[in-house]
Design a protein around this motif. Structure first.
Motif, PDB file in Angstrom:
ATOM      1  N   MET A 205       1.694 -28.688 -34.389  1.00 17.15           N
ATOM      2  CA  MET A 205       0.335 -28.573 -33.859  1.00 17.15           C
ATOM      3  C   MET A 205       0.244 -29.087 -32.418  1.00 17.15           C
ATOM      4  N   ASN A 206       0.824 -30.247 -32.159  1.00 15.57           N
ATOM      5  CA  ASN A 206       0.727 -30.824 -30.810  1.00 15.57           C
ATOM      6  C   ASN A 206       1.363 -29.922 -29.759  1.00 15.57           C
ATOM      7  N   ASP A 207       2.478 -29.293 -30.114  1.00 15.75           N
ATOM      8  CA  ASP A 207       3.107 -28.362 -29.168  1.00 15.75           C
ATOM      9  C   ASP A 207       2.291 -27.081 -29.033  1.00 15.75           C
ATOM     10  N   MET A 208       1.646 -26.647 -30.119  1.00 15.83           N
ATOM     11  CA  MET A 208       0.792 -25.465 -30.034  1.00 15.83           C
ATOM     12  C   MET A 208      -0.340 -25.708 -29.030  1.00 15.83           C
ATOM     13  N   LEU A 209      -0.935 -26.889 -29.111  1.00 17.06           N
ATOM     14  CA  LEU A 209      -2.000 -27.240 -28.164  1.00 17.06           C
ATOM     15  C   LEU A 209      -1.451 -27.334 -26.746  1.00 17.06           C
ATOM     16  N   ARG A 210      -0.266 -27.888 -26.608  1.00 21.02           N
ATOM     17  CA  ARG A 210       0.358 -28.020 -25.292  1.00 21.02           C
ATOM     18  C   ARG A 210       0.676 -26.649 -24.692  1.00 21.02           C
ATOM     19  N   VAL A 211       1.030 -25.685 -25.539  1.00 22.64           N
ATOM     20  CA  VAL A 211       1.276 -24.315 -25.067  1.00 22.64           C
ATOM     21  C   VAL A 211      -0.008 -23.739 -24.466  1.00 22.64           C
ATOM     22  N   TYR A 212      -1.119 -23.892 -25.185  1.00 18.30           N
ATOM     23  CA  TYR A 212      -2.379 -23.348 -24.682  1.00 18.30           C
ATOM     24  C   TYR A 212      -2.796 -24.021 -23.373  1.00 18.30           C
ATOM     25  N   LEU A 213      -2.638 -25.334 -23.305  1.00 22.58           N
ATOM     26  CA  LEU A 213      -2.944 -26.037 -22.050  1.00 22.58           C
ATOM     27  C   LEU A 213      -2.046 -25.554 -20.916  1.00 22.58           C
ATOM     28  N   HIS A 214      -0.788 -25.331 -21.245  1.00 21.19           N
ATOM     29  CA  HIS A 214       0.195 -24.878 -20.258  1.00 21.19           C
ATOM     30  C   HIS A 214      -0.262 -23.593 -19.584  1.00 21.19           C
ATOM     31  N   PHE A 215      -0.906 -22.710 -20.350  1.00 17.69           N
ATOM     32  CA  PHE A 215      -1.303 -21.414 -19.804  1.00 17.69           C
ATOM     33  C   PHE A 215      -2.555 -21.471 -18.941  1.00 17.69           C
ATOM     34  N   ILE A 216      -3.255 -22.576 -18.947  1.00 14.56           N
ATOM     35  CA  ILE A 216      -4.380 -22.699 -18.018  1.00 14.56           C
ATOM     36  C   ILE A 216      -4.092 -23.711 -16.909  1.00 14.56           C
ATOM     37  N   GLU A 217      -2.984 -24.430 -17.024  1.00 15.88           N
ATOM     38  CA  GLU A 217      -2.679 -25.459 -16.035  1.00 15.88           C
ATOM     39  C   GLU A 217      -1.466 -25.154 -15.163  1.00 15.88           C
ATOM     40  N   SER A 218      -0.531 -24.343 -15.672  1.00 17.07           N
ATOM     41  CA  SER A 218       0.706 -24.099 -14.931  1.00 17.07           C
ATOM     42  C   SER A 218       0.620 -22.847 -14.069  1.00 17.07           C
ATOM     43  N   ALA A 219       1.019 -22.975 -12.851  1.00 15.54           N
ATOM     44  CA  ALA A 219       1.019 -21.832 -11.926  1.00 15.54           C
ATOM     45  C   ALA A 219       2.191 -20.891 -12.210  1.00 15.54           C
ATOM     46  N   LYS A 220       3.148 -21.328 -13.035  1.00 13.86           N
ATOM     47  CA  LYS A 220       4.342 -20.521 -13.302  1.00 13.86           C
ATOM     48  C   LYS A 220       4.118 -19.470 -14.383  1.00 13.86           C
ATOM     49  N   THR A 221       3.038 -19.599 -15.138  1.00 15.47           N
ATOM     50  CA  THR A 221       2.790 -18.628 -16.203  1.00 15.47           C
ATOM     51  C   THR A 221       2.266 -17.323 -15.624  1.00 15.47           C
ATOM     52  N   LYS A 222       2.707 -16.238 -16.213  1.00 14.58           N
ATOM     53  CA  LYS A 222       2.305 -14.909 -15.764  1.00 14.58           C
ATOM     54  C   LYS A 222       1.715 -14.129 -16.927  1.00 14.58           C
ATOM     55  N   ASP A 223       1.110 -13.003 -16.593  1.00 15.00           N
ATOM     56  CA  ASP A 223       0.621 -12.121 -17.647  1.00 15.00           C
ATOM     57  C   ASP A 223       1.776 -11.713 -18.555  1.00 15.00           C
ATOM     58  N   GLY A 224       1.460 -11.429 -19.818  1.00 12.22           N
ATOM     59  CA  GLY A 224       2.500 -10.933 -20.708  1.00 12.22           C
ATOM     60  C   GLY A 224       2.443 -11.550 -22.088  1.00 12.22           C
ATOM     61  N   ILE A 225       3.493 -11.291 -22.841  1.00 11.01           N
ATOM     62  CA  ILE A 225       3.609 -11.735 -24.226  1.00 11.01           C
ATOM     63  C   ILE A 225       4.641 -12.853 -24.301  1.00 11.01           C
ATOM     64  N   TYR A 226       4.301 -13.909 -25.043  1.00 10.81           N
ATOM     65  CA  TYR A 226       5.187 -15.061 -25.145  1.00 10.81           C
ATOM     66  C   TYR A 226       5.325 -15.527 -26.598  1.00 10.81           C
ATOM     67  N   ASN A 227       6.569 -15.652 -27.055  1.00 15.70           N
ATOM     68  CA  ASN A 227       6.818 -16.317 -28.324  1.00 15.70           C
ATOM     69  C   ASN A 227       6.552 -17.811 -28.176  1.00 15.70           C
ATOM     70  N   ALA A 228       6.113 -18.433 -29.267  1.00 12.05           N
ATOM     71  CA  ALA A 228       5.919 -19.885 -29.271  1.00 12.05           C
ATOM     72  C   ALA A 228       6.377 -20.429 -30.615  1.00 12.05           C
ATOM     73  N   GLY A 229       7.675 -20.658 -30.732  1.00  8.03           N
ATOM     74  CA  GLY A 229       8.265 -21.199 -31.953  1.00  8.03           C
ATOM     75  C   GLY A 229       9.601 -21.827 -31.621  1.00  8.03           C
ATOM     76  N   PHE A 230       9.882 -22.996 -32.188  1.00  7.33           N
ATOM     77  CA  PHE A 230      11.041 -23.750 -31.706  1.00  7.33           C
ATOM     78  C   PHE A 230      11.997 -24.233 -32.787  1.00  7.33           C
TER      79      PHE A 230
END
Length: 315
Positions: A205-230
């Motif tokens: 859960m904590n990483d899931m939340l961090r993924v969502y934050l990452h997409f509104i805070e990081s300038a490196k993220t781009k449009d597209g599809i991303y897997n999120a599983g580790f």
């Protein structure tokens, strides 16, 4: 920022709403609240009880980012009412992104599902592989992705394919593998594993939340599809990990769910994201909450049981 979250009263949505408010954002939650509302009032929180299919009830004026989490979740629940599943999971997504574009919303982040891959023989499943969904839930998620992608030239769009989430939430779910098997061990000293050899990806859960934050805070993220599983591990291996913490009998039964795949999230990691939590943390989360008397094995924490009751009530 002003952020709209559909499904903001859900398992992930509740935690995401609380985190965004803590970060200083103004959050509007739209949720039908079939599973209740565990959010506490806050000056930066606006909660609207509404069906996302009723697009006129969803305010988007001056919204900067939309997190679209609302859906009929998981395979058995999706099969319970096929029409409802397709309307909520696919049709409503079309309404939402069209209204977002009309209102000049800057960014649209969609919570799809890693289950859209279905059954895969490849050693690692990357975002460019063909999708083979096998249930209404998987199929409606795939179609929603394609509908949303058709508008990608008009809005910043990221589609996230999360693995199975583990960990705790005020709006708890006990129908997800790690939490479900851990609760079985705690309450029955038995863990029933269906099949067991299917490999599934997991995300805490904590990483899931961090993924969502990452997409509104990081300038490196781009449009597209991303897997999120580790963590790609079998259901039986999850049971064995639980057994290290709670001595229980593991019972293996036949399964009618053949889905098995190993999710590769290198694309997400290439944007600078690094996971910090895992399945062991998810197991311990449930154990600690149970020992504190803060969680019980109740019907309200199982999507299917709640939806069955709603279906009977609406007959």
């Amino acid at each position: 920022m002003k952020i709209l979250i559909t499904g903001g009263c859900g398992y992930v949505g509740t935690n995401l709403s609380n985190l965004l408010i803590k970060k200083g954002h103004h959050v509007t939650v739209v949720d039908i609240m079939w599973f209740g509302n565990y959010l506490k009032s806050n000056k930066n929180l606006n909660i609207i009880k509404a069906d996302i299919r009723d697009i006129d009830k969803i305010p988007m004026e001056n919204i900067d980012v939309i997190f679209h989490l609302a859906n009929i979740a998981n395979d058995p629940t999706g099969d319970l009412d096929s029409k409802l599943t397709w309307e909520v999971n696919a049709l409503a997504s079309k309404f939402l992104i069209e209204k977002a574009i009309e209102n000049n919303v800057g960014q649209f982040i969609y919570a799809s599902s890693g289950s859209v891959y279905g059954i895969k023989d490849e050693p690692e499943v990357t975002e460019n592989l063909p999708l083979m969904p096998i249930s209404d839930y998987n199929k409606s998620k795939m179609i929603s992705e394609r509908v949303l992608s058709s508008y990608s030239d008009q809005i910043t769009l990221q589609i996230i394919r999360p693995a199975t989430v583990c960990g705790v939430s005020p709006r708890m779910r006990l129908d997800l593998s790690v939490s479900m098997l851990t609760m079985q061990a705690l309450t029955k000293n038995k863990i029933t594993v269906f099949g067991g050899q299917q490999t599934r990806p997991n995300i805490h859960m904590n990483d899931m939340l961090r993924v969502y934050l990452h997409f509104i805070e990081s300038a490196k993220t781009k449009d597209g599809i991303y897997n999120a599983g580790f963590e790609n591990i079998s259901i039986l291996d999850i049971a064995k990990r639980i057994n290290k913490n709670i001595d229980s009998e593991i019972i293996i039964s036949e399964s009618n769910d053949p889905r098995s795949y190993r999710q590769n999230s290198d694309k997400l990691i290439s944007t600078g994201f690094k996971p910090k939590y895992g399945v062991e943390d998810g197991i311990n989360d449930v154990i600690n909450l149970f020992k504190k008397g803060m969680i019980k094995d109740q019907d309200e924490f199982y999507n299917m049981k709640v939806m069955q009751k709603l279906k009977q009530f609406n007959k």
